[in-house]
Design a protein around this motif. Structure first.
Motif, PDB file in Angstrom:
ATOM      1  N   GLY A   1       0.823  -1.209   0.000  1.00  0.00           N
ATOM      2  CA  GLY A   1       0.000   0.000   0.000  1.00  0.00           C
ATOM      3  C   GLY A   1       0.852   1.253   0.000  1.00  0.00           C
ATOM      4  O   GLY A   1       0.560   2.229  -0.693  1.00  0.00           O
ATOM      5  N   PHE A   2       1.951   1.201   0.755  1.00  0.00           N
ATOM      6  CA  PHE A   2       2.824   2.362   0.872  1.00  0.00           C
ATOM      7  C   PHE A   2       3.485   2.670  -0.468  1.00  0.00           C
ATOM      8  O   PHE A   2       3.596   3.829  -0.883  1.00  0.00           O
ATOM      9  N   LYS A   3       3.887   1.604  -1.184  1.00  0.00           N
ATOM     10  CA  LYS A   3       4.551   1.802  -2.480  1.00  0.00           C
ATOM     11  C   LYS A   3       3.601   2.490  -3.459  1.00  0.00           C
ATOM     12  O   LYS A   3       3.992   3.386  -4.197  1.00  0.00           O
ATOM     13  N   ILE A   4       2.342   2.073  -3.452  1.00  0.00           N
ATOM     14  CA  ILE A   4       1.347   2.680  -4.351  1.00  0.00           C
ATOM     15  C   ILE A   4       1.105   4.139  -3.950  1.00  0.00           C
ATOM     16  O   ILE A   4       1.094   5.036  -4.798  1.00  0.00           O
ATOM     17  N   MET A   5       0.947   4.371  -2.656  1.00  0.00           N
ATOM     18  CA  MET A   5       0.701   5.750  -2.225  1.00  0.00           C
ATOM     19  C   MET A   5       1.872   6.661  -2.592  1.00  0.00           C
ATOM     20  O   MET A   5       1.679   7.800  -3.013  1.00  0.00           O
ATOM     21  N   LYS A   6       3.102   6.155  -2.466  1.00  0.00           N
ATOM     22  CA  LYS A   6       4.292   6.950  -2.809  1.00  0.00           C
ATOM     23  C   LYS A   6       4.303   7.296  -4.298  1.00  0.00           C
ATOM     24  O   LYS A   6       4.762   8.365  -4.691  1.00  0.00           O
ATOM     25  N   LYS A   7       3.822   6.369  -5.116  1.00  0.00           N
ATOM     26  CA  LYS A   7       3.788   6.647  -6.562  1.00  0.00           C
ATOM     27  C   LYS A   7       2.762   7.733  -6.872  1.00  0.00           C
ATOM     28  O   LYS A   7       2.983   8.588  -7.719  1.00  0.00           O
ATOM     29  N   ILE A   8       1.632   7.681  -6.187  1.00  0.00           N
ATOM     30  CA  ILE A   8       0.610   8.720  -6.360  1.00  0.00           C
ATOM     31  C   ILE A   8       1.176  10.067  -5.900  1.00  0.00           C
ATOM     32  O   ILE A   8       1.073  11.084  -6.591  1.00  0.00           O
TER      33      ILE A   8
ATOM     34  N   VAL B   1      -9.558   4.129   4.052  1.00  0.00           N
ATOM     35  CA  VAL B   1      -8.744   5.344   3.908  1.00  0.00           C
ATOM     36  C   VAL B   1      -9.527   6.519   3.331  1.00  0.00           C
ATOM     37  O   VAL B   1      -9.000   7.615   3.182  1.00  0.00           O
ATOM     38  N   MET B   2     -10.788   6.295   3.012  1.00  0.00           N
ATOM     39  CA  MET B   2     -11.588   7.364   2.396  1.00  0.00           C
ATOM     40  C   MET B   2     -11.930   8.473   3.387  1.00  0.00           C
ATOM     41  O   MET B   2     -11.847   9.648   3.077  1.00  0.00           O
ATOM     42  N   ARG B   3     -12.431   8.073   4.522  1.00  0.00           N
ATOM     43  CA  ARG B   3     -12.725   9.080   5.555  1.00  0.00           C
ATOM     44  C   ARG B   3     -12.092   8.598   6.836  1.00  0.00           C
ATOM     45  O   ARG B   3     -12.676   7.847   7.590  1.00  0.00           O
ATOM     46  N   CYS B   4     -10.828   8.983   7.012  1.00  0.00           N
ATOM     47  CA  CYS B   4     -10.174   8.535   8.230  1.00  0.00           C
ATOM     48  C   CYS B   4      -9.864   9.729   9.111  1.00  0.00           C
ATOM     49  O   CYS B   4     -10.232  10.858   8.804  1.00  0.00           O
ATOM     50  N   ARG B   5      -9.222   9.473  10.190  1.00  0.00           N
ATOM     51  CA  ARG B   5      -8.873  10.571  11.096  1.00  0.00           C
ATOM     52  C   ARG B   5      -7.468  11.065  10.752  1.00  0.00           C
ATOM     53  O   ARG B   5      -7.233  12.244  10.634  1.00  0.00           O
ATOM     54  N   GLU B   6      -6.541  10.133  10.560  1.00  0.00           N
ATOM     55  CA  GLU B   6      -5.213  10.551  10.111  1.00  0.00           C
ATOM     56  C   GLU B   6      -5.112  10.259   8.629  1.00  0.00           C
ATOM     57  O   GLU B   6      -5.366   9.130   8.209  1.00  0.00           O
ATOM     58  N   PHE B   7      -4.785  11.271   7.838  1.00  0.00           N
ATOM     59  CA  PHE B   7      -4.695  11.046   6.390  1.00  0.00           C
ATOM     60  C   PHE B   7      -3.605  11.921   5.792  1.00  0.00           C
ATOM     61  O   PHE B   7      -3.157  12.898   6.391  1.00  0.00           O
ATOM     62  N   PHE B   8      -3.176  11.521   4.578  1.00  0.00           N
ATOM     63  CA  PHE B   8      -2.038  12.168   3.909  1.00  0.00           C
ATOM     64  C   PHE B   8      -2.580  13.138   2.873  1.00  0.00           C
ATOM     65  O   PHE B   8      -3.360  12.733   2.002  1.00  0.00           O
ATOM     66  N   MET B   9      -2.205  14.405   2.988  1.00  0.00           N
ATOM     67  CA  MET B   9      -2.753  15.422   2.078  1.00  0.00           C
ATOM     68  C   MET B   9      -1.634  16.233   1.442  1.00  0.00           C
ATOM     69  O   MET B   9      -0.636  16.525   2.087  1.00  0.00           O
ATOM     70  N   LYS B  10      -1.828  16.568   0.175  1.00  0.00           N
ATOM     71  CA  LYS B  10      -0.993  17.604  -0.442  1.00  0.00           C
ATOM     72  C   LYS B  10      -1.758  18.890  -0.256  1.00  0.00           C
ATOM     73  O   LYS B  10      -2.909  18.988  -0.681  1.00  0.00           O
ATOM     74  N   ASP B  11      -1.186  19.860   0.424  1.00  0.00           N
ATOM     75  CA  ASP B  11      -1.845  21.154   0.526  1.00  0.00           C
ATOM     76  C   ASP B  11      -0.923  22.262   0.037  1.00  0.00           C
ATOM     77  O   ASP B  11       0.229  22.342   0.450  1.00  0.00           O
ATOM     78  N   ALA B  12      -1.470  23.080  -0.854  1.00  0.00           N
ATOM     79  CA  ALA B  12      -0.704  24.186  -1.437  1.00  0.00           C
ATOM     80  C   ALA B  12      -1.371  25.499  -1.055  1.00  0.00           C
ATOM     81  O   ALA B  12      -2.576  25.533  -0.776  1.00  0.00           O
ATOM     82  N   TYR B  13      -0.574  26.569  -1.048  1.00  0.00           N
ATOM     83  CA  TYR B  13      -1.075  27.887  -0.643  1.00  0.00           C
ATOM     84  C   TYR B  13      -0.523  28.926  -1.611  1.00  0.00           C
ATOM     85  O   TYR B  13       0.671  28.906  -1.930  1.00  0.00           O
ATOM     86  N   SER B  14      -1.396  29.826  -2.085  1.00  0.00           N
ATOM     87  CA  SER B  14      -0.934  30.864  -3.009  1.00  0.00           C
ATOM     88  C   SER B  14      -1.006  32.232  -2.347  1.00  0.00           C
ATOM     89  O   SER B  14      -1.896  32.498  -1.539  1.00  0.00           O
ATOM     90  N   PHE B  15      -0.051  33.076  -2.704  1.00  0.00           N
ATOM     91  CA  PHE B  15       0.047  34.431  -2.147  1.00  0.00           C
ATOM     92  C   PHE B  15       0.157  35.408  -3.309  1.00  0.00           C
ATOM     93  O   PHE B  15       1.090  35.316  -4.108  1.00  0.00           O
ATOM     94  N   ASP B  16      -0.785  36.331  -3.395  1.00  0.00           N
ATOM     95  CA  ASP B  16      -0.778  37.298  -4.492  1.00  0.00           C
ATOM     96  C   ASP B  16      -1.113  38.688  -3.980  1.00  0.00           C
ATOM     97  O   ASP B  16      -1.707  38.851  -2.916  1.00  0.00           O
ATOM     98  N   LEU B  17      -0.744  39.679  -4.834  1.00  0.00           N
ATOM     99  CA  LEU B  17      -0.944  41.076  -4.434  1.00  0.00           C
ATOM    100  C   LEU B  17      -2.408  41.496  -4.551  1.00  0.00           C
ATOM    101  O   LEU B  17      -2.913  42.265  -3.747  1.00  0.00           O
TER     102      LEU B  17
ATOM    103  N   VAL C   1      -4.145  12.563  -0.844  1.00  0.00           N
ATOM    104  CA  VAL C   1      -3.238  11.560  -1.430  1.00  0.00           C
ATOM    105  C   VAL C   1      -3.596  10.151  -0.933  1.00  0.00           C
ATOM    106  O   VAL C   1      -3.705   9.217  -1.725  1.00  0.00           O
ATOM    107  N   SER C   2      -3.819  10.007   0.371  1.00  0.00           N
ATOM    108  CA  SER C   2      -4.150   8.659   0.872  1.00  0.00           C
ATOM    109  C   SER C   2      -5.560   8.253   0.434  1.00  0.00           C
ATOM    110  O   SER C   2      -5.795   7.092   0.087  1.00  0.00           O
ATOM    111  N   ARG C   3      -6.486   9.214   0.390  1.00  0.00           N
ATOM    112  CA  ARG C   3      -7.841   8.880  -0.091  1.00  0.00           C
ATOM    113  C   ARG C   3      -7.802   8.408  -1.548  1.00  0.00           C
ATOM    114  O   ARG C   3      -8.576   7.536  -1.945  1.00  0.00           O
ATOM    115  N   LEU C   4      -6.874   8.979  -2.330  1.00  0.00           N
ATOM    116  CA  LEU C   4      -6.796   8.603  -3.749  1.00  0.00           C
ATOM    117  C   LEU C   4      -6.538   7.112  -3.936  1.00  0.00           C
ATOM    118  O   LEU C   4      -7.020   6.515  -4.901  1.00  0.00           O
TER     119      LEU C   4
END
Ligand code: P5A
Length: 437
Positions: free
Chosen positions: A46-53, A149-165, A319-322
């Motif tokens: 499972g970890f190998k697949i998640m790392k590829k995602i 892993v769809m709705r868990c308490r601990e999960f792996f997320m990619k989160d991005a943040y944008s900053f603009d004028l 990422v983990s939900r994916l």
């Protein structure tokens, strides 16, 4: 890798709460193991697949100039008090006290922390725009964790943040992410549709959820059939403006439950084109202007020397939900087939070694070593069991290609099968060519 050496505890026993097929498959194929409610250990497969995602998600973030960083999982409550969300987040936030009695928390998301980093380091408009992201564990004390892993308490997320004028350039950042998400999901061989969505505890007034259709999905959606027919390939990214391209999507009605207005749906979409169904939310993007920068006092000097608060957005992918979502999409008739881009192995070699057939095992080892030299990541099923047990097991493991070494293989010709297709008898060189493609 030899299957006999791989730590993949395949099991038949399922807990009664494993109701959807991704949850069942992940437990049965030894990808994950529950540690407590909504908290999982990721075992090697499972970890190998998640790392590829994760890597595909990362590459598409880097492609639009987002920069990777890493923020901690444990945060101080102070900044959350500044934004006002310490109270608002309620019981979903896991609150902790350290030995000095300081209030800490396990981060459910990172808008406050990134704003705090930004306000202390960036002072001039010249440093803008910026796009930053990390891929990190999150914790939300969900009332009813479910569906693996769809709705868990601990999960792996990619989160991005944008900053603009200003708002205009912030929306350009939003649009960049919008298309980076479509490309990411396409590389994962998923058809994810952007749907206008509610913003919940993150806030703001512009937001899209990226949804893949699935009976077991928790999001209810209402859409015009035509939005599913838009092909990303038709866009000329170098020529058209991102805003125009996004408008093409927005021109079709596609919303989640909270945004649904029956009158509009009936007016804008003919009965024949109305799709009312369920899906899985694999990503969610937000534009919220100065919702965090204002209370946290994240100000910048504009060109004219005026102090203004930065305009921000945030962008999440589960990422983990994916991993579960891809199984929901690709596991058909009890047979799993991982998309090639994230398959745990490129190919599995399955020799018939029942009745102690050493000859087949030797052949399989030769093929395995040969493939290894060509950098093909092969799995060799050297487990001593009969072929029907082996095939059942590989229906679970879902490696998309199989080289079967049994009665149909002779000399330098082997039985080669793509899961879901008829098998072919091919020379090893021909197999290699196919795998490399
Ligand atoms: C956007 C990034 C946010 O948290 N802040 C930072 C914003 N958005 S979100 O919609 O709440 O979450 C982003 C994605 O994370 C996945 N996700 C979950 N996965 C598994 N279990 C959960 N309990 C869970 N909650 C959210 C979803 O894929 C969601 O789109």
């Amino acid at each position: 890798m030899l299957l006999s050496r791989l730590f993949v505890p395949i099991t038949k026993d399922l807990p009664s709460d494993a109701k959807i097929k991704s949850h069942q498959l992940m437990l049965r194929s030894g990808m994950i193991r529950q540690s407590s409610a909504g908290i999982y250990s990721w075992l090697p497969l499972g970890f190998k697949i998640m790392k590829k995602i994760e890597q595909i998600v990362r590459e598409e973030q880097n492609n639009i100039g987002a920069q990777e960083m890493l923020m901690p999982t444990i945060q101080s409550a102070e900044i959350w008090k500044e934004s006002g969300r310490y109270k608002d987040y309620g019981d979903e936030m896991l609150r902790i006290k350290d030995r000095q009695g300081r209030e800490m928390l396990y981060g459910p998301t990172n808008e406050e922390l990134i704003t705090e980093i930004f306000r202390s380091s960036v002072k001039s408009y010249k440093s803008l725009p910026q796009l930053l992201y990390h891929i990190q564990w999150k914790f939300r004390d969900e009332m009813r964790p479910r569906f693996g892993v769809m709705r868990c308490r601990e999960f792996f997320m990619k989160d991005a943040y944008s900053f603009d004028l200003d708002e205009y350039s912030a929306k350009t950042s939003y649009n960049k992410m919008f298309f980076a998400y479509l490309k990411t999901f396409e590389r994962l061989s998923l058809k994810a549709i952007p749907m206008a969505a509610d913003t919940g505890p993150i806030g703001g007034d512009l937001s899209h959820e990226f949804i893949i259709l699935a009976d077991t999905g928790e999001s209810k959606i209402y859409a015009d059939k035509k939005i599913f027919e838009i092909n990303l390939k038709k866009f000329e990214f170098s020529k058209s403006s991102l805003e125009d391209m996004r408008k093409e999507f927005s021109s079709f009605y596609a919303v989640t439950d909270e945004k649904f207005v029956k009158k509009d749906f009936d007016k804008k979409v003919s009965k024949a084109n109305q799709i009312i169904t369920t899906g899985i939310e694999v990503g969610h993007i937000f534009y919220f202007g100065d919702k965090y920068s204002k209370p946290l006092n994240c100000m910048i000097d504009s060109k004219e020397g005026k102090k203004t608060s930065i305009k921000m957005g945030s962008y999440g992918i589960g990422v983990s939900r994916l991993v579960g979502a891809i199984i929901e999409a690709k596991y058909l008739n009890n047979v799993m087939k991982w998309p090639k881009s994230i398959s745990p192995y490129d190919v599995v070699i399955i020799p018939n070694i029942s009745k102690n057939n050493i000859e087949n095992l030797n052949k399989a080892e030769k093929v395995y070593n040969d493939l290894k030299k060509q950098n093909v990541d092969a799995l060799l099923d050297d487990v001593d069991e009969n072929m029907s047990a082996k095939f059942k097991k590989h229906d679970l493991l879902g490696i998309p290609y199989q080289i079967i070494i049994g009665s149909k293989s002779s000399g330098d010709k082997f039985e080669f099968k793509e899961v879901g297709e008829e098998s072919q008898i091919l020379k090893l060189n021909e197999i290699k060519d196919k795998l490399k493609k």
